[in-house]
Design an enzyme around this catalytic site. Structure first.
Site, mmCIF file in Angstrom:
data_model
loop_
_atom_site.group_PDB
_atom_site.id
_atom_site.type_symbol
_atom_site.label_atom_id
_atom_site.label_comp_id
_atom_site.label_asym_id
_atom_site.label_seq_id
_atom_site.Cartn_x
_atom_site.Cartn_y
_atom_site.Cartn_z
ATOM 1 N N GLU A 15 0.866 -1.174 0.000
ATOM 2 C CA GLU A 15 0.000 0.000 0.000
ATOM 3 C C GLU A 15 0.896 1.216 0.000
ATOM 4 O O GLU A 15 1.659 1.439 0.948
ATOM 5 C CB GLU A 15 -0.944 0.045 1.198
ATOM 6 C CG GLU A 15 -1.959 1.163 1.019
ATOM 7 C CD GLU A 15 -2.646 1.587 2.290
ATOM 8 O OE1 GLU A 15 -2.363 2.715 2.748
ATOM 9 O OE2 GLU A 15 -3.432 0.804 2.824
ATOM 10 N N CYS B 263 -2.234 8.278 4.163
ATOM 11 C CA CYS B 263 -2.119 7.948 2.742
ATOM 12 C C CYS B 263 -3.436 8.105 1.999
ATOM 13 O O CYS B 263 -3.442 8.317 0.786
ATOM 14 C CB CYS B 263 -1.582 6.528 2.576
ATOM 15 S SG CYS B 263 -2.535 5.268 3.449
#
Length: 505
Positions: free
Chosen positions: A241, A275
């Site tokens: 990720e 994020c």
């Protein structure tokens, strides 16, 4: 603070400092390559007995973790705030994530991991079972921005699947991981199945990769590319990720008060060090001025501070590197013509790493923050005219992690969401509705990563799938009773066509 004895180390230490004050927080043990190899040896030995346990026994400590971490939340909230500098309300999101995600997998892991019958080529004569075997020992690398959440919710499903884990959290924010390990050991988890090593990737990265049977990484796209290259050389799997430059779209029918409040949360949670937070905000031209007025007013009124109380709306950045990066992005944009609607200033009066929540307009391609991830409390506002235009703008990025759409019509929002190339899209929320829905996968498209956390894949990615097929001796793949092969071929073709008609294949 939790004991650091759980870190495999030969004795070298590194000082870490509290972002709120700049004062010494702890001395952390640092690992050498030989320490990483020792951690793998312990993990592999422990994994054999752990994997031999039925899944229903392996999940027991994690079922207990849900209530235990909620009951002891004040302890871990203090630790997370002190090591990251985030506001308490944002640290609480990490506690909720660990509790909710762990409970989801603890309840579902036994069913997902049990053998499943599959259709064989010949009904009755071919019995097929799909079996899930653990990968072995998983290397897990977690970042500094959500140390509790991302340091635990990826480890836990790997452990439930029967693996051991060698975990490298960021040195600055490893205290929350160590606290959780202590808690889980109290709840019955065998100590050695979760090993911790600390250190710079340049020093221990090779040893960490060399011992892994699978790698899970959350961090920068640049770091993810290196992990993928090394994993490919060893033909092992990896999940990544990575970064994001996430768009939020405010449609012409949106409730502007709700959207403005939602944008504050979407852009400035954890001081933008998330994020999946929003860095690009596209507002329909018919409501742009009205939305901007509401949004900027709320941002200006945000309460910043270093307190451990619940009233603070935004805390500090976590490191000097983050402050320098945010400052450089904003200064570059302003020098090239961007307009500051609010913010754009460091706040050393609050603490050494504070930076005001910042809203900009007039951001253009030649500015560094236009396309590159800032990872701080900065958002750029843009006007758009049509849905086709905003879809093109939202997708005009190398990234594809998260997006947000605001509208009074969920049907209209879904139609737009499906045109945005992002792994998760939230309607009338910035990030939480998709991320916290653990039954659905979460991850990135394009340069935002490979694989998914959450959902079925978030557990099964840590397994090797094995097919075991048992064939009846009375019917095989060769002619029986001396039948000529041509006759056998005709008979088998007729049988297969009959099976197709009867929907047996």
């Amino acid at each position: 603070m939790p004991a650091t004895a759980h870190v495999t180390s030969s004795g070298k230490t590194q000082e870490i400092y509290a972002p709120f004050t700049g004062e010494l927080l702890a001395e952390m043990p640092i690992s050498l390559p030989e320490d990483v190899r020792a951690a793998y040896d312990k993990a592999r030995t422990a994994q054999q007995a752990w994997a031999a346990l039925p899944a229903r026994e392996r999940v027991r400590p994690f079922l207990l973790l849900h209530d235990a971490i909620l009951n002891r939340r004040d302890e871990i909230l203090d630790i997370v705030q002190q090591e990251t500098g985030k506001a308490r309300r944002h640290a609480f999101e990490e506690v909720l994530d660990v509790a909710g995600c762990t409970l989801y997998y603890a309840r579902r892991a036994p069913g997902l991991l049990e053998p499943h019958n599959r259709k064989g080529i010949f009904p009755i004569a071919t019995k097929v079972v799909e079996i899930r075997q653990p990968k072995g020992t998983v290397a897990l690398i977690s970042p500094w921005n959500y140390p509790l959440s991302l340091g635990v919710t990826d480890v836990v499903p790997a452990l439930m699947a029967g693996n051991a884990v060698v975990h490298k959290p960021d040195t600055q924010t490893a205290l929350s991981t160590l606290w959780t390990i202590e808690l889980l050991v109290e709840l019955g988890m065998p100590r050695d199945i979760w090993q911790v090593v600390l250190g710079d990737p340049a020093d221990i990265g090779d040893a960490l990769m060399d011992g892994a049977d699978y790698v899970a990484f959350t961090g920068s796209t640049r770091g993810g590319r290196k992990i993928a290259e090394e994993a490919a050389k060893r033909l092992i799997g990896c999940s990544l990720e990575l970064g994001g430059k996430n768009p939020m779209v405010v449609m012409d029918d949106a409730d502007l008060d709700v959207a403005a409040q939602g944008a504050v949360r979407a852009c400035f949670t954890n001081a933008g060090q998330l994020c999946i937070s929003i860095e690009r905000l596209y507002v329909h031209e018919s409501v742009f001025d009205a939305f901007t007025e509401r949004f900027v007013k709320q941002v200006r009124n945000m309460r910043l501070g270093a307190g451990l109380d619940w009233a603070v709306q935004m805390g500090s950045l976590t490191s000097q590197r983050q402050l320098d990066g945010v400052t450089a992005h904003v200064d570059d944009a302003v020098s090239k013509g961007a307009t500051v609607l609010t913010g754009a200033k460091a706040r050393p009066d609050l603490g050494p790493l504070f930076y005001e929540p910042t809203v900009l307009t007039g951001v253009t391609d030649e500015m560094e923050l236009c396309r590159n991830e800032t990872f701080g409390p900065v958002v750029s506002l843009y006007r758009y005219r049509s849905e086709d235009e905003v879809v093109e703008l939202a997708n005009d990025t190398a990234y594809g992690l998260n997006a947000s759409v605001w509208t009074r019509s969920v049907e209209r929002g879904r139609a737009l969401a499906q045109r945005i190339k992002a792994g998760t899209v939230n309607i009338n929320e910035g990030y939480g509705s998709a991320y916290a829905s653990y039954d659905a996968p979460m991850g990135g498209m394009k340069a935002s990563g490979l694989g998914r956390r959450h959902g079925t894949e978030g557990l099964l990615k840590y397994t090797e799938v094995q097919t075991v097929a048992a064939q009846a001796t009375w019917m095989g793949f060769e002619p029986m009773f001396g039948m000529p092969y041509e006759k056998y071929a005709d008979t088998l073709a007729t049988l297969l066509k009959t099976m197709r008609k009867l929907r047996l294949k």
